[in-house]
Design a protein around this motif. Structure first.
Motif, mmCIF file in Angstrom:
data_model
loop_
_atom_site.group_PDB
_atom_site.id
_atom_site.type_symbol
_atom_site.label_atom_id
_atom_site.label_comp_id
_atom_site.label_asym_id
_atom_site.label_seq_id
_atom_site.Cartn_x
_atom_site.Cartn_y
_atom_site.Cartn_z
ATOM 1 N N ALA A 6 3.119 -1.856 -3.208
ATOM 2 C CA ALA A 6 1.874 -1.430 -2.577
ATOM 3 C C ALA A 6 2.154 -0.844 -1.203
ATOM 4 C CB ALA A 6 0.929 -2.622 -2.449
ATOM 5 N N PRO A 7 1.344 0.141 -0.754
ATOM 6 C CA PRO A 7 1.591 0.795 0.535
ATOM 7 C C PRO A 7 1.290 -0.138 1.704
ATOM 8 C CG PRO A 7 -0.484 1.554 -0.400
ATOM 9 C CD PRO A 7 0.178 0.718 -1.453
ATOM 10 N N MET A 8 1.970 0.138 2.828
ATOM 11 C CA MET A 8 1.708 -0.596 4.050
ATOM 12 C C MET A 8 0.290 -0.323 4.525
ATOM 13 S SD MET A 8 2.977 -2.495 6.588
ATOM 14 C CE MET A 8 4.762 -2.273 6.675
ATOM 15 N N LEU A 9 -0.421 -1.390 4.878
ATOM 16 C CA LEU A 9 -1.795 -1.220 5.353
ATOM 17 C C LEU A 9 -1.821 -0.808 6.816
ATOM 18 C CD1 LEU A 9 -3.664 -4.275 3.790
ATOM 19 C CD2 LEU A 9 -3.750 -1.901 3.069
ATOM 20 N N ASP A 10 -2.794 -0.012 7.166
ATOM 21 C CA ASP A 10 -3.058 0.344 8.551
ATOM 22 C C ASP A 10 -3.791 -0.831 9.191
ATOM 23 O OD1 ASP A 10 -4.051 1.335 10.944
ATOM 24 O OD2 ASP A 10 -4.343 3.344 10.143
ATOM 25 N N LEU A 11 -3.179 -1.416 10.236
ATOM 26 C CA LEU A 11 -3.789 -2.598 10.862
ATOM 27 C C LEU A 11 -5.148 -2.281 11.488
ATOM 28 C CD1 LEU A 11 -0.723 -4.340 12.525
ATOM 29 C CD2 LEU A 11 -2.072 -5.172 10.609
ATOM 30 N N ARG A 12 -5.345 -1.030 11.870
ATOM 31 C CA ARG A 12 -6.666 -0.668 12.405
ATOM 32 C C ARG A 12 -7.738 -0.848 11.339
ATOM 33 N NH1 ARG A 12 -5.426 5.256 14.425
ATOM 34 N NH2 ARG A 12 -4.369 5.159 12.384
ATOM 35 N N ARG A 13 -7.420 -0.473 10.108
ATOM 36 C CA ARG A 13 -8.393 -0.644 9.029
ATOM 37 C C ARG A 13 -8.604 -2.118 8.699
ATOM 38 N NH1 ARG A 13 -6.134 4.133 5.057
ATOM 39 N NH2 ARG A 13 -6.703 5.892 6.406
ATOM 40 N N VAL A 14 -7.516 -2.895 8.786
ATOM 41 C CA VAL A 14 -7.670 -4.341 8.557
ATOM 42 C C VAL A 14 -8.601 -4.936 9.604
ATOM 43 C CG1 VAL A 14 -6.455 -6.545 8.447
ATOM 44 C CG2 VAL A 14 -5.390 -4.492 7.480
ATOM 45 N N ARG A 15 -8.426 -4.509 10.858
ATOM 46 C CA ARG A 15 -9.298 -5.013 11.932
ATOM 47 C C ARG A 15 -10.745 -4.559 11.703
ATOM 48 N NH1 ARG A 15 -6.235 -3.639 15.447
ATOM 49 N NH2 ARG A 15 -5.232 -5.641 15.858
ATOM 50 N N GLN A 16 -10.919 -3.332 11.244
ATOM 51 C CA GLN A 16 -12.268 -2.834 10.948
ATOM 52 C C GLN A 16 -12.898 -3.614 9.790
ATOM 53 O OE1 GLN A 16 -11.065 1.187 10.281
ATOM 54 N NE2 GLN A 16 -11.102 1.753 12.465
ATOM 55 N N PHE A 17 -12.099 -3.933 8.778
ATOM 56 C CA PHE A 17 -12.600 -4.736 7.659
ATOM 57 C C PHE A 17 -13.071 -6.106 8.136
ATOM 58 C CE2 PHE A 17 -11.069 -8.224 4.871
ATOM 59 C CZ PHE A 17 -12.105 -8.191 3.931
ATOM 60 N N VAL A 18 -12.277 -6.764 8.972
ATOM 61 C CA VAL A 18 -12.645 -8.094 9.462
ATOM 62 C C VAL A 18 -13.924 -8.023 10.295
ATOM 63 C CG1 VAL A 18 -11.941 -9.981 10.994
ATOM 64 C CG2 VAL A 18 -10.299 -8.999 9.372
ATOM 65 N N THR A 19 -14.026 -7.022 11.147
ATOM 66 C CA THR A 19 -15.216 -6.889 11.991
ATOM 67 C C THR A 19 -16.460 -6.658 11.147
ATOM 68 O OG1 THR A 19 -13.852 -5.968 13.763
ATOM 69 C CG2 THR A 19 -16.220 -5.639 13.939
ATOM 70 N N LEU A 20 -16.345 -5.786 10.146
ATOM 71 C CA LEU A 20 -17.490 -5.544 9.271
ATOM 72 C C LEU A 20 -17.837 -6.790 8.462
ATOM 73 C CD1 LEU A 20 -19.607 -3.601 8.170
ATOM 74 C CD2 LEU A 20 -17.908 -2.777 6.504
ATOM 75 N N ALA A 21 -16.829 -7.526 8.031
ATOM 76 C CA ALA A 21 -17.082 -8.758 7.279
ATOM 77 C C ALA A 21 -17.769 -9.801 8.140
ATOM 78 C CB ALA A 21 -15.762 -9.303 6.736
ATOM 79 N N GLU A 22 -17.520 -9.796 9.434
ATOM 80 C CA GLU A 22 -18.132 -10.770 10.337
ATOM 81 C C GLU A 22 -19.563 -10.373 10.723
ATOM 82 O OE1 GLU A 22 -14.020 -12.398 12.479
ATOM 83 O OE2 GLU A 22 -15.288 -10.927 13.500
ATOM 84 N N THR A 23 -19.828 -9.067 10.807
ATOM 85 C CA THR A 23 -21.166 -8.616 11.217
ATOM 86 C C THR A 23 -22.062 -8.287 10.028
ATOM 87 O OG1 THR A 23 -20.410 -6.317 11.366
ATOM 88 C CG2 THR A 23 -20.244 -7.666 13.370
ATOM 89 N N LEU A 24 -21.432 -7.893 8.889
ATOM 90 C CA LEU A 24 -22.156 -7.489 7.664
ATOM 91 C C LEU A 24 -23.146 -6.358 7.933
ATOM 92 C CD1 LEU A 24 -22.774 -10.991 6.010
ATOM 93 C CD2 LEU A 24 -20.994 -9.296 5.472
ATOM 94 N N ASN A 25 -22.763 -5.500 8.895
ATOM 95 C CA ASN A 25 -23.630 -4.366 9.221
ATOM 96 C C ASN A 25 -22.769 -3.279 9.849
ATOM 97 O OD1 ASN A 25 -25.437 -2.851 11.356
ATOM 98 N ND2 ASN A 25 -26.835 -3.649 9.775
ATOM 99 N N PHE A 26 -22.831 -2.066 9.306
ATOM 100 C CA PHE A 26 -21.998 -0.976 9.800
ATOM 101 C C PHE A 26 -22.303 -0.644 11.261
ATOM 102 C CE2 PHE A 26 -20.880 0.032 5.366
ATOM 103 C CZ PHE A 26 -19.543 0.361 5.529
ATOM 104 N N ARG A 27 -23.564 -0.633 11.627
ATOM 105 C CA ARG A 27 -23.925 -0.257 12.994
ATOM 106 C C ARG A 27 -23.374 -1.278 13.989
ATOM 107 N NH1 ARG A 27 -27.653 -1.924 16.301
ATOM 108 N NH2 ARG A 27 -28.757 -3.079 14.653
ATOM 109 N N ARG A 28 -23.603 -2.575 13.723
ATOM 110 C CA ARG A 28 -23.122 -3.601 14.645
ATOM 111 C C ARG A 28 -21.591 -3.637 14.685
ATOM 112 N NH1 ARG A 28 -27.499 -6.612 12.412
ATOM 113 N NH2 ARG A 28 -26.076 -7.738 11.032
ATOM 114 N N ALA A 29 -20.957 -3.449 13.520
ATOM 115 C CA ALA A 29 -19.495 -3.431 13.500
ATOM 116 C C ALA A 29 -18.953 -2.252 14.298
ATOM 117 C CB ALA A 29 -18.998 -3.370 12.058
ATOM 118 N N ALA A 30 -19.581 -1.074 14.148
ATOM 119 C CA ALA A 30 -19.141 0.106 14.891
ATOM 120 C C ALA A 30 -19.289 -0.108 16.391
ATOM 121 C CB ALA A 30 -19.932 1.327 14.434
ATOM 122 N N GLU A 31 -20.393 -0.749 16.810
ATOM 123 C CA GLU A 31 -20.585 -1.028 18.235
ATOM 124 C C GLU A 31 -19.499 -1.966 18.758
ATOM 125 O OE1 GLU A 31 -24.502 -2.616 18.427
ATOM 126 O OE2 GLU A 31 -25.503 -0.647 18.331
#
Length: 322
Positions: free
Chosen positions: A22-47
């Motif tokens: 499997a390809p190496m994951l981009d840690l920025r995307r992993v961090r974005q996934f965790v943030t979205l999983a914690e907020t459950l909202n694209f707008r709040r995660a983006a902020e």
């Protein structure tokens, strides 16, 4: 599916036709996934991530594409919920970010000399307060550095530092061997006479070197304590006699123990008199040759690590400030 399954490096397809890893994951995307999983909202995660919402949405889609599974169920007004795959991956993603931070922190700390492991060699005579003072001060200033301490003779420590087995060494001077490291002198001191109780010279406040001519000596080993052996031999010869050696030993503490047993007198570093033994008397030598002066030095390899340089700074300060 867990994050453990997708953090391997990209590898070419083997000749046998096996599937690539499997390809190496981009840690920025992993961090974005965790943030979205914690907020459950694209707008709040983006902020929280200080980015616009559309790029975040694209990044999550790319992550899901790389994993081959959906991590979120999309709802209205930018709301999302975790799929079973997303729930399974969240814990691993958090651990991945944690260990990435630990990895970076350890690397930066080692480069700055504030972390990592430092291997220190020391001669036995430094355990009478010298080593303790340096170690105590160093640990107070650099608690992130793990010290590994190992006793040895000056010759052994020179070999270990030269081979890279140890990072720094506290050694007795003069040294009678060549070394690829550099010496930083911490102190110079004279010999004093260590006398067994009952010796006639203990009745004097100080003695002349030639008064030891008739005594049996406990002497430093020529093979394992060449520097101190040479300095003590020079002190005797400058006073006009060759010592009558009854016993040899390597470590200063061993010489003192043999003096205590009544086997002879010894010339020992003056620092030893500040840690009295009730069965050994120490007397200064009034006319000791300056050429027979001894000392304590710090040996570092070239080049030396940042942590070794920090240790040197602390050791110099320790002796400078008393």
């Amino acid at each position: 599916m867990t994050m453990k399954a997708v953090v391997a490096e990209t590898a070419p397809r083997p000749a046998g036709g096996e599937a690539p890893s499997a390809p190496m994951l981009d840690l920025r995307r992993v961090r974005q996934f965790v943030t979205l999983a914690e907020t459950l909202n694209f707008r709040r995660a983006a902020e929280r991530l200080h980015m616009a919402q559309p790029p975040l949405s694209v990044a999550i889609q790319k992550l899901e594409s790389e994993l081959g599974t959906r991590l979120f169920e999309r709802g209205g007004s930018g709301g999302v919920s975790l799929t079973p795959s997303g729930q399974a991956a969240l814990g691993e993603a958090r651990r991945l970010l944690f260990h990435n931070a630990q990895f970076l922190g350890a690397a930066h700390a080692a480069a700055a000399g504030t972390g990592g492991v430092l291997s220190v060699g020391f001669v036995g005579s430094t355990t009478n307060g010298v080593l303790q003072r340096i170690v105590r001060m160093f640990r107070a200033e650099y608690p992130g550095v793990e010290l590994v301490l190992k006793e040895g003779t000056s010759e052994q420590i020179c070999e270990r530092v030269g081979s890279g087995e140890q990072d720094v060494g506290l050694v007795r001077t003069p040294l009678m061997i060549t070394t690829r490291g550099r010496l930083s002198q911490l102190l110079t001191e004279p010999f004093v006479a260590a006398l067994p109780l009952g010796n006639a010279l203990t009745g004097q406040a100080e003695i002349q070197m030639e008064e030891l001519a008739g005594e049996a000596f406990v002497f430093y080993s020529r093979r394992d304590g060449a520097g101190l052996h040479a300095a003590a031999m020079l002190a005797c010869q400058r006073a006009g006699f060759l010592p009558r050696i009854a016993q040899e030993a390597t470590q200063v503490q061993t010489l003192i123990a043999l003096v205590e047993s009544g086997l002879g007198v010894a010339l020992v570093p003056s620092v030893m008199q500040y840690h009295p033994n009730p069965r050994v008397a120490y007397r200064p030598i009034a006319n000791l040759s300056p050429a027979a002066e001894i000392g304590l030095a710090l040996l570092l390899p070239e080049p030396s690590s940042a942590a070794a340089q920090r240790f040197q700074e602390v050791a110099i300060r320790c002796f400078r400030d008393g």
